[in-house]
Design a protein around this motif. Sequence first.
Motif, PDB file in Angstrom:
ATOM      1  N   LEU A 104       0.819  -1.207   0.000  1.00 51.00           N
ATOM      2  CA  LEU A 104       0.000   0.000   0.000  1.00 51.00           C
ATOM      3  C   LEU A 104       0.857   1.264   0.000  1.00 51.00           C
ATOM      4  CD1 LEU A 104      -2.672   1.561   0.372  1.00 51.00           C
ATOM      5  CD2 LEU A 104      -2.526   1.050   2.816  1.00 51.00           C
ATOM      6  N   ALA A 105       2.067   1.175   0.594  1.00 47.62           N
ATOM      7  CA  ALA A 105       2.918   2.357   0.731  1.00 47.62           C
ATOM      8  C   ALA A 105       3.655   2.712  -0.552  1.00 47.62           C
ATOM      9  CB  ALA A 105       3.935   2.143   1.855  1.00 47.62           C
ATOM     10  N   VAL A 106       3.688   1.825  -1.536  1.00 47.32           N
ATOM     11  CA  VAL A 106       4.496   2.066  -2.738  1.00 47.32           C
ATOM     12  C   VAL A 106       4.072   3.338  -3.473  1.00 47.32           C
ATOM     13  CG1 VAL A 106       5.157   1.162  -4.990  1.00 47.32           C
ATOM     14  CG2 VAL A 106       5.153  -0.349  -2.995  1.00 47.32           C
ATOM     15  N   PRO A 107       2.796   3.490  -3.856  1.00 49.03           N
ATOM     16  CA  PRO A 107       2.443   4.706  -4.601  1.00 49.03           C
ATOM     17  C   PRO A 107       2.365   5.966  -3.744  1.00 49.03           C
ATOM     18  CG  PRO A 107       0.498   3.361  -4.256  1.00 49.03           C
ATOM     19  CD  PRO A 107       1.655   2.557  -3.749  1.00 49.03           C
ATOM     20  N   PHE A 108       2.119   5.791  -2.443  1.00 49.20           N
ATOM     21  CA  PHE A 108       1.892   6.951  -1.588  1.00 49.20           C
ATOM     22  C   PHE A 108       3.137   7.441  -0.857  1.00 49.20           C
ATOM     23  CE2 PHE A 108      -2.264   4.975  -2.040  1.00 49.20           C
ATOM     24  CZ  PHE A 108      -3.069   6.069  -2.329  1.00 49.20           C
ATOM     25  N   VAL A 109       4.128   6.564  -0.686  1.00 49.91           N
ATOM     26  CA  VAL A 109       5.341   6.945   0.053  1.00 49.91           C
ATOM     27  C   VAL A 109       6.601   6.722  -0.785  1.00 49.91           C
ATOM     28  CG1 VAL A 109       6.731   6.573   2.121  1.00 49.91           C
ATOM     29  CG2 VAL A 109       4.234   6.400   2.263  1.00 49.91           C
ATOM     30  N   ILE A 110       6.819   5.484  -1.218  1.00 51.53           N
ATOM     31  CA  ILE A 110       8.077   5.142  -1.891  1.00 51.53           C
ATOM     32  C   ILE A 110       8.238   5.909  -3.201  1.00 51.53           C
ATOM     33  CG2 ILE A 110       9.412   3.299  -2.942  1.00 51.53           C
ATOM     34  CD1 ILE A 110       9.320   3.253   0.117  1.00 51.53           C
ATOM     35  N   GLU A 111       7.235   5.880  -4.057  1.00 56.60           N
ATOM     36  CA  GLU A 111       7.361   6.548  -5.357  1.00 56.60           C
ATOM     37  C   GLU A 111       7.587   8.053  -5.235  1.00 56.60           C
ATOM     38  OE1 GLU A 111       4.138   5.426  -7.882  1.00 56.60           O
ATOM     39  OE2 GLU A 111       4.712   3.315  -7.950  1.00 56.60           O
ATOM     40  N   PRO A 112       6.860   8.766  -4.373  1.00 54.68           N
ATOM     41  CA  PRO A 112       7.126  10.211  -4.276  1.00 54.68           C
ATOM     42  C   PRO A 112       8.392  10.569  -3.508  1.00 54.68           C
ATOM     43  CG  PRO A 112       5.301   9.589  -2.837  1.00 54.68           C
ATOM     44  CD  PRO A 112       5.617   8.389  -3.667  1.00 54.68           C
ATOM     45  N   VAL A 113       8.818   9.731  -2.555  1.00 52.40           N
ATOM     46  CA  VAL A 113       9.970  10.070  -1.716  1.00 52.40           C
ATOM     47  C   VAL A 113      11.296   9.692  -2.361  1.00 52.40           C
ATOM     48  CG1 VAL A 113      11.190   9.369   0.401  1.00 52.40           C
ATOM     49  CG2 VAL A 113       8.815  10.093   0.521  1.00 52.40           C
ATOM     50  N   LEU A 114      11.341   8.549  -3.029  1.00 53.32           N
ATOM     51  CA  LEU A 114      12.617   7.967  -3.432  1.00 53.32           C
ATOM     52  C   LEU A 114      13.434   8.833  -4.404  1.00 53.32           C
ATOM     53  CD1 LEU A 114      14.044   5.417  -2.544  1.00 53.32           C
ATOM     54  CD2 LEU A 114      13.220   4.285  -4.603  1.00 53.32           C
ATOM     55  N   PRO A 115      12.855   9.425  -5.438  1.00 52.61           N
ATOM     56  CA  PRO A 115      13.684  10.201  -6.370  1.00 52.61           C
ATOM     57  C   PRO A 115      14.448  11.343  -5.694  1.00 52.61           C
ATOM     58  CG  PRO A 115      11.560   9.735  -7.348  1.00 52.61           C
ATOM     59  CD  PRO A 115      11.453   9.329  -5.915  1.00 52.61           C
ATOM     60  N   ASP A 116      13.756  12.145  -4.871  1.00 52.19           N
ATOM     61  CA  ASP A 116      14.423  13.263  -4.196  1.00 52.19           C
ATOM     62  C   ASP A 116      15.415  12.766  -3.151  1.00 52.19           C
ATOM     63  OD1 ASP A 116      13.023  15.055  -5.717  1.00 52.19           O
ATOM     64  OD2 ASP A 116      11.501  15.477  -4.192  1.00 52.19           O
ATOM     65  N   PHE A 117      15.081  11.666  -2.469  1.00 48.81           N
ATOM     66  CA  PHE A 117      15.983  11.123  -1.459  1.00 48.81           C
ATOM     67  C   PHE A 117      17.285  10.662  -2.099  1.00 48.81           C
ATOM     68  CE2 PHE A 117      17.670   7.463   0.888  1.00 48.81           C
ATOM     69  CZ  PHE A 117      17.868   8.035   2.138  1.00 48.81           C
ATOM     70  N   CYS A 118      17.184   9.929  -3.198  1.00 52.00           N
ATOM     71  CA  CYS A 118      18.389   9.434  -3.869  1.00 52.00           C
ATOM     72  C   CYS A 118      19.211  10.583  -4.451  1.00 52.00           C
ATOM     73  CB  CYS A 118      18.001   8.443  -4.972  1.00 52.00           C
ATOM     74  SG  CYS A 118      17.348   6.875  -4.360  1.00 52.00           S
ATOM     75  N   ALA A 119      18.529  11.619  -4.928  1.00 52.31           N
ATOM     76  CA  ALA A 119      19.256  12.769  -5.467  1.00 52.31           C
ATOM     77  C   ALA A 119      19.977  13.528  -4.364  1.00 52.31           C
ATOM     78  CB  ALA A 119      18.283  13.694  -6.197  1.00 52.31           C
ATOM     79  N   ALA A 120      19.350  13.609  -3.181  1.00 51.07           N
ATOM     80  CA  ALA A 120      19.951  14.352  -2.072  1.00 51.07           C
ATOM     81  C   ALA A 120      21.098  13.594  -1.419  1.00 51.07           C
ATOM     82  CB  ALA A 120      18.882  14.680  -1.032  1.00 51.07           C
ATOM     83  N   TRP A 121      21.015  12.266  -1.416  1.00 47.76           N
ATOM     84  CA  TRP A 121      22.020  11.454  -0.717  1.00 47.76           C
ATOM     85  C   TRP A 121      22.564  10.382  -1.664  1.00 47.76           C
ATOM     86  CZ3 TRP A 121      23.002  14.305   3.183  1.00 47.76           C
ATOM     87  CH2 TRP A 121      21.995  14.980   3.860  1.00 47.76           C
ATOM     88  N   PRO A 122      23.420  10.761  -2.595  1.00 44.23           N
ATOM     89  CA  PRO A 122      23.915   9.818  -3.610  1.00 44.23           C
ATOM     90  C   PRO A 122      24.779   8.693  -3.052  1.00 44.23           C
ATOM     91  CG  PRO A 122      25.095  11.912  -3.725  1.00 44.23           C
ATOM     92  CD  PRO A 122      23.940  12.127  -2.791  1.00 44.23           C
ATOM     93  N   LYS A 123      25.276   8.833  -1.819  1.00 44.05           N
ATOM     94  CA  LYS A 123      26.100   7.781  -1.231  1.00 44.05           C
ATOM     95  C   LYS A 123      25.257   6.680  -0.568  1.00 44.05           C
ATOM     96  CE  LYS A 123      30.196  10.633  -0.358  1.00 44.05           C
ATOM     97  NZ  LYS A 123      31.166  11.117   0.655  1.00 44.05           N
ATOM     98  N   VAL A 124      23.947   6.856  -0.550  1.00 40.68           N
ATOM     99  CA  VAL A 124      23.053   5.861   0.053  1.00 40.68           C
ATOM    100  C   VAL A 124      22.434   5.006  -1.041  1.00 40.68           C
ATOM    101  CG1 VAL A 124      20.993   5.462   1.456  1.00 40.68           C
ATOM    102  CG2 VAL A 124      22.523   7.368   2.004  1.00 40.68           C
ATOM    103  N   LYS A 125      22.595   3.701  -0.930  1.00 43.84           N
ATOM    104  CA  LYS A 125      21.897   2.751  -1.797  1.00 43.84           C
ATOM    105  C   LYS A 125      20.641   2.280  -1.065  1.00 43.84           C
ATOM    106  CE  LYS A 125      26.150   1.047  -3.972  1.00 43.84           C
ATOM    107  NZ  LYS A 125      26.993  -0.137  -4.228  1.00 43.84           N
ATOM    108  N   VAL A 126      19.563   2.096  -1.791  1.00 46.96           N
ATOM    109  CA  VAL A 126      18.288   1.703  -1.181  1.00 46.96           C
ATOM    110  C   VAL A 126      17.893   0.323  -1.685  1.00 46.96           C
ATOM    111  CG1 VAL A 126      15.885   2.332  -0.763  1.00 46.96           C
ATOM    112  CG2 VAL A 126      17.611   4.135  -1.078  1.00 46.96           C
ATOM    113  N   ASP A 127      17.654  -0.592  -0.751  1.00 45.78           N
ATOM    114  CA  ASP A 127      17.258  -1.974  -1.054  1.00 45.78           C
ATOM    115  C   ASP A 127      15.852  -2.170  -0.482  1.00 45.78           C
ATOM    116  OD1 ASP A 127      16.790  -4.724  -0.992  1.00 45.78           O
ATOM    117  OD2 ASP A 127      18.899  -5.211  -0.706  1.00 45.78           O
TER     118      ASP A 127
END
Length: 303
Positions: A104-127
């Motif tokens: 349930l969290a994929v469209p409401f949390v992961i999809e909107p959060v992940l692009p900006d998070f990865c751009a802000a913290w390029p040294k963090v890999k997300v699994d």
Amino acid sequence: MACQNPFDGLAEFLAVANRQSVRKAALDLEVTPGAVSQALQKLERRLGTPLFHRTTRRISLTEAGEALMAEVAPAAEAIEASLVQASGASQEPSGTLKLIVERLAVPFVIEPVLPDFCAAWPKVKVDITISNRHHDFMAGGYDAGIIIGPYIAQDMIAVRLSPHFHWAVFGSPEYFRKHGRPMAPADLARHNCIRFRRPEKGDIYRWEFLKNGQNLSIEPTGPVTVNDGELMQRLAARGQGLIYSSTYHASHRVAAGQLEPVLLDYSPGTDGLFLYFTKAAQSQPKLRAFIDACSELRRSSAD
């Protein structure tokens, strides 16, 4: 003669207790299984009691092992949290952030959060593991999880990610024009219901209601059964039948006029999505950065 180190064997004990496997514990500790077994044997000899039941297929804690685990695990978490805080306070977020996430969290949390998070913290890999069953959170080595509130263990720290939402029955305007609206849960027996087979358990989810203060669950009847919530909603929007879902999950299609809720007066209560994690993990820079990103999404959604 050198004094015995009171901490000897405790790391191995905790690793095996959490993983329920000498081999997996050895991988976590980056030593050989033989080294782990030897450390456990020395600890058991020192304590004068066996800590594990061992068979060819599994290993589990004895009563003495459970008692030791209850005492040692919280202390180990506190020590780990202190070390992480001391070493990571000034560190830039880095490493791998391992998450287990309710679908349930994929469209409401992961999809909107992940692009900006990865751009802000390029040294963090997300699994990310998508799963509605989080019972193996500790054994899986996850840093955090996202799940519906009532399923979070009491010893976890939780951060709300969604507004309160209700559970209801939904159908398309077209379906209601053709078949009418159920006015009470008992009316569902005369309607086509799209059944949901829970992917992890394989059983049919029973629709839950509250009637006259009493919990009521109904196994829906209908010709179509699916194991994916998104497909279920798409079919309902096309007039295939009624579904049972949350007002949060269905909000986009309700706003678009594709679905309408019914039987809200029989909703069993409110729920919410939460990010959760252990006390020991909360000071990790990578997790703190993700918590901040999720909190910012929550604030912006509320505006």
